[in-house]
Design a protein around this motif. Sequence first.
Motif, mmCIF file in Angstrom:
data_model
loop_
_atom_site.group_PDB
_atom_site.id
_atom_site.type_symbol
_atom_site.label_atom_id
_atom_site.label_comp_id
_atom_site.label_asym_id
_atom_site.label_seq_id
_atom_site.Cartn_x
_atom_site.Cartn_y
_atom_site.Cartn_z
ATOM 1 N N LEU A 253 0.834 -1.215 0.000
ATOM 2 C CA LEU A 253 0.000 0.000 0.000
ATOM 3 C C LEU A 253 0.861 1.254 0.000
ATOM 4 C CD1 LEU A 253 -2.831 -1.014 2.497
ATOM 5 C CD2 LEU A 253 -3.064 -0.618 0.033
ATOM 6 N N ALA A 254 1.961 1.218 0.732
ATOM 7 C CA ALA A 254 2.871 2.370 0.751
ATOM 8 C C ALA A 254 3.439 2.634 -0.640
ATOM 9 C CB ALA A 254 3.994 2.141 1.754
ATOM 10 N N LEU A 255 3.831 1.583 -1.344
ATOM 11 C CA LEU A 255 4.372 1.750 -2.689
ATOM 12 C C LEU A 255 3.297 2.230 -3.665
ATOM 13 C CD1 LEU A 255 6.688 -1.396 -2.862
ATOM 14 C CD2 LEU A 255 7.404 1.001 -2.764
ATOM 15 N N LEU A 256 2.068 1.823 -3.451
ATOM 16 C CA LEU A 256 0.965 2.328 -4.272
ATOM 17 C C LEU A 256 0.794 3.829 -4.048
ATOM 18 C CD1 LEU A 256 -1.341 1.546 -6.220
ATOM 19 C CD2 LEU A 256 -2.803 1.212 -4.207
ATOM 20 N N CYS A 257 0.899 4.272 -2.805
ATOM 21 C CA CYS A 257 0.837 5.697 -2.499
ATOM 22 C C CYS A 257 2.020 6.453 -3.111
ATOM 23 C CB CYS A 257 0.811 5.922 -0.989
ATOM 24 S SG CYS A 257 -0.738 5.417 -0.190
#
Length: 632
Positions: A253-257
């Motif tokens: 999720l962090a990498l998606l952000c």
Amino acid sequence: MTTSTHPPTQAPADTPGTAASTQDTRPPARWTSWPAVVGAAAVGILVVGLSYRLAAEGGNPNIRYGVFWLGMLLAAVPVTARIATGDRVAAGWGVALLGVLTYVPKFLRNPGAPAYHDEYAHWREAVDVLSTGTLFQPNSIIPIVQYYPGTSGLTAAVQRLTGLSVWSSGQLVLFTAHMLVLFAVVVLARVHLRSAAAGALAAVVYALNPSEMYFDTQYAYEGIAVAFFMWILALGSIAARSSGRRRTAALALALLCVGGCVATHHLTTLFLVLLLGGVAAIVAFRRWRSKTAEGTGVWLVLFGGTVLVAVAWVLFVATPTLTYLSPYFGGSVEQLSGMASQEDTGRVVLAPSPQPLWERGLTALSPVIVGLVCLAALLALRKVLKDWRADTLALMAFGLVYFPSVLFLLAPSGAEGARRSWAFSYLGIALIAAFMVLRWRERRPVRWWGRGWVLMALFVVVLVGNVGAGLNDPYRFPGPFRWGTDTNSASAEARTVGEELSARAGRVRVITDRYTALQLVAYGGLDVAAPSVGFPAWQLTQTPDGPTTQLAAEMRAAGYDYLVVDTRMAEEPSFIGDNYGPTDPLIGQATPKENLARLDRVPWATRVITTEHLRVYHLDFFLMNAPMGGGS
């Protein structure tokens, strides 16, 4: 209420501190009960609206500033007190209400249409994206916006889903991002300080940052990108303290952000890369020295992934980014160096303005108070640094960037970057302040500096001072027409001319001043020139002889067929200082009336539209002759 001030480095993420936090079971005072808090917020908002009404009518600025702060403090003090004294649920609702209160002033400033410089650019970008059905539309107000479609793309999606106007859709996106930022700070502080109370207190402190109430609530890319920034850090922090599927999910999720941040704003991405690089380096160094993992792999993956996405975006999508950013940093450093050598290249801090003396004094006092809190934290932590996780210390240390950034306010080129840095550096300040407040509360008996009335007084001083440091009077308050401001130079007259010229000639290329340009681009979709040293388009009005033959040839080749002149530039100097940007040769001066009158006599300009203050000329430089054309 107590909490651990020495979080052990290896404790699981959901383990309470060594001195477990305990809720305050005493009933809240009447003035912090929810009916009183919500009622005070509602009345405070109405009073803030009254201050804008007073500002629009002109008059004594002390009155509008006094009424504004009466309303804001009436709204903000009770909810802050409730956050500080309530349980976890009360604190969560309190943070949500604080988010609304810090969003409302800017929203009331211009609820129905853009008013700030960057707002015109982003609003027009969203309009063009919706009308064409394609991202990456050219933008002549801020050309780099074309390459960062996150804001316009989200706005277009919301507009398609809801049927709201483009402006209202953008406001909905921005408000959502604004709230997400505060709750990301809550999560970050809870994870790093291992206390629910710390999360709410950190959100309160972060809401005091000078960009929170006006700069980052304007409809522009930073206000949205900062939400991605904070959640990248929050999810990365969770992943660094987790294992298995939870770690994988949080990191994914962090990498998606990261992708959302990179596609939305260049400067936010730069701050993210710098911060993640610092965290990864400090965590890796701690692992090398003490053989303690502390989520090293998570931070290295997150940093590497961010660099990879950012570099790929700049290389393959947003190639002009480095060229666009370099003058701001380089110019500000040169100007600060000039000031150090006593050359006159700086700006006057708290220069003469309608801002009351008392607010200006609190503006100067606010960094001092924040500095003393940081110094106290440094003294408290100096003997126990080895007991703290490296990523927590790195985020706290990042807050210290706030102090040198204040110096860049002295440099005209650096002021913009300084303001844009506060939304990021204040995260570290928020963690430091939350830690110190909880530490002071642990003392029995509580020392005077940890008592509620002292902390509330500091809250008020920093709130007022930081808002005063954020943006100038025309940005904060509506008012009568004032030539030379991005906000109060807007007029229905310029909007009408932009729409009329577009209807007659299409999306033509135009030369005009920097204030009229906002209306022409936003409402007419016209392509307005950006004057510079290499393209001194201001020669048409700012010199007595008009354009040189070289400039005329360049404008003819580039297709600039129209000149729009606002005669009010000859009535008074620009409030900001210039009419055509930093290369304007008449900075601080009104344009000579003869320069404008000459346009009705030269053969290469034909007036085609006339209103009370605006003149539109069709340009034909093939008719330019030496006697009327100027030098070569």
